[in-house]
Design a protein around this motif. Sequence first.
Motif, PDB file in Angstrom:
ATOM      1  N   UNK A 253      10.340 -36.425 104.513  1.00 15.88           N
ATOM      2  CA  UNK A 253       8.884 -36.468 104.567  1.00 15.88           C
ATOM      3  C   UNK A 253       8.382 -37.467 103.539  1.00 15.88           C
ATOM      4  N   UNK A 254       7.122 -37.852 103.676  1.00 14.09           N
ATOM      5  CA  UNK A 254       6.538 -38.747 102.688  1.00 14.09           C
ATOM      6  C   UNK A 254       5.081 -38.397 102.451  1.00 14.09           C
ATOM      7  N   UNK A 255       4.597 -38.806 101.286  1.00 15.41           N
ATOM      8  CA  UNK A 255       3.192 -38.627 100.968  1.00 15.41           C
ATOM      9  C   UNK A 255       2.784 -39.678  99.945  1.00 15.41           C
ATOM     10  N   UNK A 256       1.500 -39.768  99.718  1.00 11.44           N
ATOM     11  CA  UNK A 256       0.974 -40.690  98.728  1.00 11.44           C
ATOM     12  C   UNK A 256       0.352 -39.858  97.618  1.00 11.44           C
ATOM     13  N   UNK A 257       0.570 -40.287  96.381  1.00 10.70           N
ATOM     14  CA  UNK A 257       0.059 -39.572  95.223  1.00 10.70           C
ATOM     15  C   UNK A 257      -0.441 -40.581  94.198  1.00 10.70           C
ATOM     16  N   UNK A 258      -1.208 -40.092  93.229  1.00 11.41           N
ATOM     17  CA  UNK A 258      -1.693 -40.937  92.144  1.00 11.41           C
ATOM     18  C   UNK A 258      -1.297 -40.297  90.829  1.00 11.41           C
ATOM     19  N   UNK A 259      -0.654 -41.090  89.987  1.00 10.50           N
ATOM     20  CA  UNK A 259      -0.280 -40.666  88.634  1.00 10.50           C
ATOM     21  C   UNK A 259      -1.355 -41.189  87.690  1.00 10.50           C
ATOM     22  N   UNK A 260      -2.093 -40.289  87.080  1.00  7.22           N
ATOM     23  CA  UNK A 260      -3.114 -40.666  86.114  1.00  7.22           C
ATOM     24  C   UNK A 260      -2.467 -40.676  84.735  1.00  7.22           C
ATOM     25  N   UNK A 261      -2.115 -41.856  84.271  1.00 10.42           N
ATOM     26  CA  UNK A 261      -1.426 -42.033  82.999  1.00 10.42           C
ATOM     27  C   UNK A 261      -2.475 -42.267  81.917  1.00 10.42           C
ATOM     28  N   UNK A 262      -2.927 -41.186  81.293  1.00  7.99           N
ATOM     29  CA  UNK A 262      -3.996 -41.256  80.301  1.00  7.99           C
ATOM     30  C   UNK A 262      -3.592 -42.018  79.047  1.00  7.99           C
ATOM     31  N   UNK A 263      -2.317 -41.985  78.698  1.00  6.94           N
ATOM     32  CA  UNK A 263      -1.853 -42.673  77.487  1.00  6.94           C
ATOM     33  C   UNK A 263      -2.040 -44.181  77.570  1.00  6.94           C
ATOM     34  N   UNK A 264      -1.911 -44.731  78.757  1.00  9.15           N
ATOM     35  CA  UNK A 264      -2.026 -46.188  78.922  1.00  9.15           C
ATOM     36  C   UNK A 264      -3.272 -46.587  79.717  1.00  9.15           C
ATOM     37  N   UNK A 265      -4.161 -45.632  79.963  1.00  8.27           N
ATOM     38  CA  UNK A 265      -5.422 -45.892  80.665  1.00  8.27           C
ATOM     39  C   UNK A 265      -5.201 -46.596  82.000  1.00  8.27           C
TER      40      UNK A 265
END
Length: 92
Positions: A2-14
């Motif tokens: 299976x596949x999906x799309x996601x977003x990684x919110x990397x707060x350390x590097x904005x």
Amino acid sequence: MNSCQSVWEDDETNRKVELLVDYSQDDARVTVNEITPIKVTFLDPATNAVVRSIGVWTKTGRAMLANQFRAAGRIENLEQEIASGGLASTCA
């Protein structure tokens, strides 16, 4: 698989990193098989506004971002989100 799309919110590097995630699922477990970063959006740290976005086209860039994602300990969280249906709208 299976596949999906996601977003990684990397707060350390904005930044926000858009990911394509290939995973497998059995009765009670989700296993992430591959992560492919496709886009990085840089944010202004003061306002959280988008500064710019760039595509990730090279193998080296994709490998670097995928390794950073793994090093941040995000794989387990992603597997739990998929298993709980938290990403159901973006998973196929």
